[in-house]
Scaffold this motif. Structure first.
Motif, PDB file in Angstrom:
ATOM      1  N   ILE A  72     -10.795  -2.568  -5.352  1.00 50.92           N
ATOM      2  CA  ILE A  72     -10.985  -1.533  -6.374  1.00 50.92           C
ATOM      3  C   ILE A  72     -12.034  -0.519  -5.943  1.00 50.92           C
ATOM      4  O   ILE A  72     -11.814   0.698  -6.010  1.00 50.92           O
ATOM      5  N   SER A  73     -13.186  -0.999  -5.477  1.00 50.74           N
ATOM      6  CA  SER A  73     -14.297  -0.096  -5.158  1.00 50.74           C
ATOM      7  C   SER A  73     -13.961   0.844  -3.992  1.00 50.74           C
ATOM      8  O   SER A  73     -14.450   1.976  -3.943  1.00 50.74           O
ATOM      9  N   LYS A  74     -13.124   0.387  -3.067  1.00 52.29           N
ATOM     10  CA  LYS A  74     -12.731   1.221  -1.925  1.00 52.29           C
ATOM     11  C   LYS A  74     -11.545   2.125  -2.227  1.00 52.29           C
ATOM     12  O   LYS A  74     -11.186   2.968  -1.417  1.00 52.29           O
ATOM     13  N   GLY A  75     -10.935   1.927  -3.409  1.00 56.05           N
ATOM     14  CA  GLY A  75      -9.797   2.756  -3.782  1.00 56.05           C
ATOM     15  C   GLY A  75      -8.477   2.329  -3.171  1.00 56.05           C
ATOM     16  O   GLY A  75      -7.487   3.063  -3.231  1.00 56.05           O
ATOM     17  N   ILE A  76      -8.453   1.120  -2.626  1.00 59.12           N
ATOM     18  CA  ILE A  76      -7.207   0.602  -2.042  1.00 59.12           C
ATOM     19  C   ILE A  76      -6.153   0.408  -3.131  1.00 59.12           C
ATOM     20  O   ILE A  76      -4.950   0.443  -2.861  1.00 59.12           O
ATOM     21  N   ASN A  77      -6.616   0.227  -4.364  1.00 56.97           N
ATOM     22  CA  ASN A  77      -5.709  -0.004  -5.493  1.00 56.97           C
ATOM     23  C   ASN A  77      -5.089   1.285  -6.040  1.00 56.97           C
ATOM     24  O   ASN A  77      -4.358   1.232  -7.033  1.00 56.97           O
ATOM     25  N   LYS A  78      -5.357   2.422  -5.411  1.00 55.86           N
ATOM     26  CA  LYS A  78      -4.740   3.688  -5.834  1.00 55.86           C
ATOM     27  C   LYS A  78      -3.542   3.952  -4.933  1.00 55.86           C
ATOM     28  O   LYS A  78      -3.695   4.412  -3.799  1.00 55.86           O
ATOM     29  N   PRO A  79      -2.342   3.649  -5.418  1.00 56.46           N
ATOM     30  CA  PRO A  79      -1.164   3.615  -4.537  1.00 56.46           C
ATOM     31  C   PRO A  79      -0.568   4.989  -4.238  1.00 56.46           C
ATOM     32  O   PRO A  79      -0.699   5.931  -5.020  1.00 56.46           O
ATOM     33  N   LYS A  80       0.089   5.034  -3.098  1.00 58.73           N
ATOM     34  CA  LYS A  80       0.846   6.237  -2.711  1.00 58.73           C
ATOM     35  C   LYS A  80       2.108   6.352  -3.549  1.00 58.73           C
ATOM     36  O   LYS A  80       2.589   7.441  -3.842  1.00 58.73           O
ATOM     37  N   ARG A  81       2.657   5.214  -3.929  1.00 59.22           N
ATOM     38  CA  ARG A  81       3.779   5.145  -4.863  1.00 59.22           C
ATOM     39  C   ARG A  81       3.666   3.848  -5.640  1.00 59.22           C
ATOM     40  O   ARG A  81       2.990   2.902  -5.219  1.00 59.22           O
ATOM     41  N   GLY A  82       4.299   3.808  -6.795  1.00 59.00           N
ATOM     42  CA  GLY A  82       4.281   2.584  -7.586  1.00 59.00           C
ATOM     43  C   GLY A  82       2.985   2.388  -8.357  1.00 59.00           C
ATOM     44  O   GLY A  82       2.227   3.324  -8.596  1.00 59.00           O
ATOM     45  N   THR A  83       2.725   1.133  -8.714  1.00 58.84           N
ATOM     46  CA  THR A  83       1.614   0.778  -9.599  1.00 58.84           C
ATOM     47  C   THR A  83       0.900  -0.455  -9.075  1.00 58.84           C
ATOM     48  O   THR A  83       1.548  -1.398  -8.601  1.00 58.84           O
ATOM     49  N   HIS A 225       0.919  -1.493   2.733  1.00 60.52           N
ATOM     50  CA  HIS A 225       1.504  -0.615   3.754  1.00 60.52           C
ATOM     51  C   HIS A 225       2.976  -0.967   3.990  1.00 60.52           C
ATOM     52  O   HIS A 225       3.832  -0.085   4.121  1.00 60.52           O
ATOM     53  N   HIS A 226       3.266  -2.257   4.031  1.00 56.45           N
ATOM     54  CA  HIS A 226       4.643  -2.735   4.209  1.00 56.45           C
ATOM     55  C   HIS A 226       5.544  -2.253   3.069  1.00 56.45           C
ATOM     56  O   HIS A 226       6.718  -1.940   3.287  1.00 56.45           O
ATOM     57  N   LEU A 227       4.971  -2.187   1.860  1.00 57.70           N
ATOM     58  CA  LEU A 227       5.728  -1.737   0.689  1.00 57.70           C
ATOM     59  C   LEU A 227       5.697  -0.215   0.515  1.00 57.70           C
ATOM     60  O   LEU A 227       6.191   0.299  -0.494  1.00 57.70           O
ATOM     61  N   GLU A 228       5.091   0.475   1.499  1.00 58.90           N
ATOM     62  CA  GLU A 228       4.950   1.938   1.470  1.00 58.90           C
ATOM     63  C   GLU A 228       4.140   2.394   0.250  1.00 58.90           C
ATOM     64  O   GLU A 228       4.404   3.441  -0.339  1.00 58.90           O
ATOM     65  N   MET A 229       3.135   1.612  -0.098  1.00 57.20           N
ATOM     66  CA  MET A 229       2.283   1.909  -1.252  1.00 57.20           C
ATOM     67  C   MET A 229       0.862   2.296  -0.863  1.00 57.20           C
ATOM     68  O   MET A 229       0.123   2.856  -1.686  1.00 57.20           O
ATOM     69  N   LEU A 230       0.447   1.995   0.351  1.00 57.11           N
ATOM     70  CA  LEU A 230      -0.939   2.208   0.762  1.00 57.11           C
ATOM     71  C   LEU A 230      -1.215   3.694   0.992  1.00 57.11           C
ATOM     72  O   LEU A 230      -0.466   4.382   1.691  1.00 57.11           O
ATOM     73  N   ASN A 231      -2.310   4.158   0.403  1.00 59.97           N
ATOM     74  CA  ASN A 231      -2.727   5.541   0.584  1.00 59.97           C
ATOM     75  C   ASN A 231      -2.941   5.845   2.067  1.00 59.97           C
ATOM     76  O   ASN A 231      -3.449   5.011   2.812  1.00 59.97           O
ATOM     77  N   ARG A 232      -2.582   7.042   2.477  1.00 68.02           N
ATOM     78  CA  ARG A 232      -2.622   7.430   3.888  1.00 68.02           C
ATOM     79  C   ARG A 232      -4.019   7.403   4.488  1.00 68.02           C
ATOM     80  O   ARG A 232      -4.181   7.313   5.712  1.00 68.02           O
ATOM     81  N   LYS A 233      -5.052   7.479   3.653  1.00 61.60           N
ATOM     82  CA  LYS A 233      -6.412   7.533   4.199  1.00 61.60           C
ATOM     83  C   LYS A 233      -6.879   6.188   4.749  1.00 61.60           C
ATOM     84  O   LYS A 233      -7.899   6.116   5.447  1.00 61.60           O
ATOM     85  N   PHE A 234      -6.139   5.107   4.452  1.00 61.82           N
ATOM     86  CA  PHE A 234      -6.535   3.783   4.924  1.00 61.82           C
ATOM     87  C   PHE A 234      -5.774   3.411   6.200  1.00 61.82           C
ATOM     88  O   PHE A 234      -4.569   3.615   6.297  1.00 61.82           O
ATOM     89  N   LYS A 235      -6.521   2.875   7.138  1.00 63.11           N
ATOM     90  CA  LYS A 235      -5.921   2.401   8.383  1.00 63.11           C
ATOM     91  C   LYS A 235      -5.555   0.923   8.244  1.00 63.11           C
ATOM     92  O   LYS A 235      -6.233   0.170   7.554  1.00 63.11           O
ATOM     93  N   VAL A 236      -4.508   0.533   8.924  1.00 63.71           N
ATOM     94  CA  VAL A 236      -4.049  -0.857   8.893  1.00 63.71           C
ATOM     95  C   VAL A 236      -4.205  -1.446  10.290  1.00 63.71           C
ATOM     96  O   VAL A 236      -3.686  -0.900  11.262  1.00 63.71           O
ATOM     97  N   SER A 237      -4.932  -2.545  10.375  1.00 59.10           N
ATOM     98  CA  SER A 237      -5.148  -3.205  11.660  1.00 59.10           C
ATOM     99  C   SER A 237      -4.224  -4.409  11.795  1.00 59.10           C
ATOM    100  O   SER A 237      -3.865  -5.042  10.800  1.00 59.10           O
ATOM    101  N   ASN A 238      -3.856  -4.716  13.012  1.00 59.54           N
ATOM    102  CA  ASN A 238      -3.071  -5.922  13.269  1.00 59.54           C
ATOM    103  C   ASN A 238      -4.000  -7.132  13.316  1.00 59.54           C
ATOM    104  O   ASN A 238      -5.170  -7.008  13.720  1.00 59.54           O
ATOM    105  N   PRO A 239      -3.517  -8.294  12.895  1.00 58.39           N
ATOM    106  CA  PRO A 239      -4.348  -9.509  12.989  1.00 58.39           C
ATOM    107  C   PRO A 239      -4.772  -9.766  14.424  1.00 58.39           C
ATOM    108  O   PRO A 239      -4.031  -9.471  15.362  1.00 58.39           O
TER     109      PRO A 239
END
Length: 322
Positions: A72-83, A225-239
């Motif tokens: 929440i604090s980082k804004g990850i919960n603000k989706p590119k699409r959906g809820t 990101h897999h669900l195409e919901m992650l805001n573009r400003k966040f980077k996704v790292s591989n495990p």
């Protein structure tokens, strides 16, 4: 699944593109003060899936609460699409008192789907299941190990579910643990309702571990990101490492009471007969070495310095694959 433009939840209407915080209120304290459980809702202007992110079913599982707090604090919960619907602390009664159970002494995670006129814990379960859960297309539920038992970061799912297997792999925790759904648990209720749920376990009660927290937060980002919901400003790292699938496991229990110290770290791969810990007494006259019963991975360690005969001290995989 695409939902309607207006989300009707807990007596409030939330349109696409809107943010809202609603109260999930069931009962008052004995002082007549209300206890509100905040439900934080973020909706994109673009329709899409609804993801429910929960923590704190057990009031002492602080690390799960911290993961959702950071989302929440980082804004990850603000989706590119959906809820995205976040409930950081479901058992706020237990969280206030740093207690696993509800004030009525019941374990909320053994009270689902609940009863409208039942015990306090049962009423909370009922309201969650009837008023929030039906909106969700996916649930991400965060837990930690109980008492002094430290869980490696892991996602728990049942076997044979293609969707869950895919999402668990996307999440990218070090371990994917196949475990049965427990009766009257939140996970079992989601399964019966046909709602996919990933249950994350990591860390221990009354503790916040940075590695576990980062694993949880990064896992959520990967799933969104897999669900195409992650805001573009966040980077996704591989495990950093590929997931280990734990198909079966066993608990190693203490043969003696005494002072206990593990000599292997969490996530360790061990061979049968390896020294993995020792049990001593305060007087220096006794020292018992705990041996690995089989080849496997250590994914839970009891961190209590004092143990009793029969206590679970290690959880080790017996059947696994990478």
């Amino acid at each position: 699944m695409i939902k309607k433009d207006i989300l009707h939840i807990l007596g409030k209407e939330v349109a696409l593109g809107e943010s809202a915080q609603v109260s999930f209120n069931v009962a008052k304290l004995h002082t007549q003060n209300t206890i509100d459980v905040p439900v934080i809702i973020e909706r994109s202007k673009k329709p899409g899936p609804i993801v429910l992110i929960t923590a704190g079913i057990h009031g002492d599982e602080v690390n799960g609460v911290e993961i959702v707090r950071q989302i929440i604090s980082k804004g990850i919960n603000k989706p590119k699409r959906g809820t995205i619907i976040c409930i950081p602390v479901i058992n706020v009664f237990g969280f206030i008192h740093m207690d696993r159970e509800f004030p009525d002494g019941r374990d909320l995670n053994r009270m689902f789907p609940g009863i409208r006129g039942g015990s306090l814990a049962s009423r909370v379960a009922f309201k969650l299941v009837t008023e929030i859960l039906p909106h969700a297309d996916l649930v991400l539920d965060f837990h930690t190990g109980g008492a002094d038992r430290f869980n490696a970061a892991q996602v728990r799912i049942i076997k044979g579910e293609k969707t869950l297997n895919e999402l668990a792999k996307v999440f990218g925790a070090p371990f994917i643990f196949y475990s049965k759904n427990l009766k009257k648990s939140f996970r079992n209720t989601c399964h019966k309702l046909g709602i996919p749920i990933l249950l994350f376990e990591g860390g221990k009660s009354f503790n916040i571990d940075n590695t576990v927290t980062n694993t949880g937060v990064n896992g959520v980002k990967r799933v969104l990101h897999h669900l195409e919901m992650l805001n573009r400003k966040f980077k996704v790292s591989n495990p950093k490492k590929s997931c280990i699938y734990i198909k079966d496991s066993k608990w190693v229990r203490a043969k003696y009471s005494g002072m206990f110290k593990a000599t292997v770290s969490i996530n360790s791969e061990v061979k049968k007969g390896d020294d993995i810990g020792n049990i001593t007494d305060p007087y220096g006259s006794f020292n018992h070495f705990v041996k690995a019963p089989n080849d496997g991975y250590i994914f839970n360690i009891n961190e209590s310095p004092i143990i009793y005969q029969g206590d679970a001290i290690f959880h080790i995989s017996t059947k696994f694959e990478s």
